[in-house]
Design a protein around this motif. Structure first.
Motif: not given
Lengths: 229, 229
Positions: A182-184, A186-187
């Motif tokens: 998610m962090r690295f 999708l964001w």
């Protein structure tokens, strides 16, 4: 990650006749699922509709009902399809790994590659919490089952710390992968909303160190293994 | 988990006057947030309405607008409020821990205790993905920031492996906590839908081993620390 469970899904059947699909039928069903992936990801479950899905797929509304009964049915089929494909991406990536750690890394790399190519995975799984909680459970449980079996086998051969409970460990590592993705990925989308094709190598390296630390057998287990050689 | 960031939220203000709330005003606002927590968790964002929230809180519809502008505003305020409280639960739980590992365990225990008491946390955060993606990011980022700072400090004092990137590690461990909480608390509810008050001690113990393995400094770092004493 560890070897995901072999594909236990039955061949898809026609919702009209209950009989297995022909090759052409399967291709049509797959087109509907691909359209559903985009529509659900872009608009969310509530805004999505069967008409939007069939329009995107270029398939008649009547034909839709040969394959699925309702918006909920195609949503559930989509989660099952994404789940099968993410597990396939993981196991394919792991094939031929020389060591346990290499296999772990490769499994995660397969998961991240799939996430980068299918950003819908996260949104659809999160909506499943509300649309179809059973399907949400099925998604996580299928991934964990394969993972857990792999950890158990690696504990048997002395490649993973035997003090770890394989089920708890499988859930924990899956959670790691989920939030790192998610962090690295999708964001970190570009202006067109596309995530990078793969995880930043520095992030991947740090995650590999963490997993290696977490799973490596303790010193006394390692020496036991040496003796048995 | 590591020390969550200090509370950086400003005191809530009236949406009508923009001025800080009185004590009584704060109590009313809190009642609305508690009602919103239940309504959003039970019905989801789409089914929830301002009327359902004010009815549950026993507060007039007109009064609602002294505190919040819309359904979306109270939803966002709820995520911020839950986030503040989960971090408080974690830091309170960690106060007085004698060692790094004890602090990690205590932080996770605080997180799980809050999750057990507020099953709404997960549902609300997951819906935030669709309702207000910025607030979803804020939620995760605030928890990670404090966590990351704690890991960095512990690396400085030689209590955590310096090969680990603190940001990646913070996201990874938060993911572990999230899925362990989902599987072993939220999926273990009783007939009334209540999760167990705390995590099964065997699950907690296995997770502690995993975290200890993952974070413990390597042998050469440990001996360095001994020498510096």
């Amino acid at each position: 990650m560890s070897i995901p469970a072999e594909d236990e899904d039955l061949a898809p059947v026609s919702s009209a006749t209950g009989r297995p699909l022909t090759k052409r039928g399967e291709a049509t069903r797959q087109r509907l699922l691909e359209a559903a992936e985009t529509v659900f990801a872009e608009q969310g479950y509530h805004e999505a509709s069967i008409v939007k899905i069939t329009e995107r797929a270029g398939i008649g509304l009547g034909t839709f009902y040969l394959y699925f009964d309702s918006k909920q049915t195609i949503f559930e089929a989509l989660v099952i399809d994404l789940n099968r494909r993410v597990r396939h991406s993981m196991s394919e990536s792991m094939a031929g790994a020389a060591s346990r750690l290499e296999a772990e890394r490769a499994g995660f790399a397969g998961f991240f590659r799939f996430t980068a190519a299918h950003p819908a995975l996260y949104r659809v799984v999160r909506e499943a919490e509300f649309v179809s909680p059973e399907i949400l459970r099925l998604h996580y449980t299928r991934i964990v089952e394969g993972y857990e079996a792999g950890l158990r086998a690696a504990q048997g051969s002395g490649d993973v710390d035997r003090a770890l409970d394989p089920e708890v460990t499988a859930w924990a590592l899956m959670g790691m992968g989920e939030l790192i993705g998610m962090r690295f990925l999708l964001w970190e989308r570009d202006a067109e909303g596309r995530p990078p094709a793969e995880l930043d190598p520095a992030v991947m390296a740090s995650m590999s160190t963490l997993i290696d630390n977490a799973l490596a057998p303790r010193a006394h287990e390692r020496s036991e293994k040496e003796e048995n050689r």
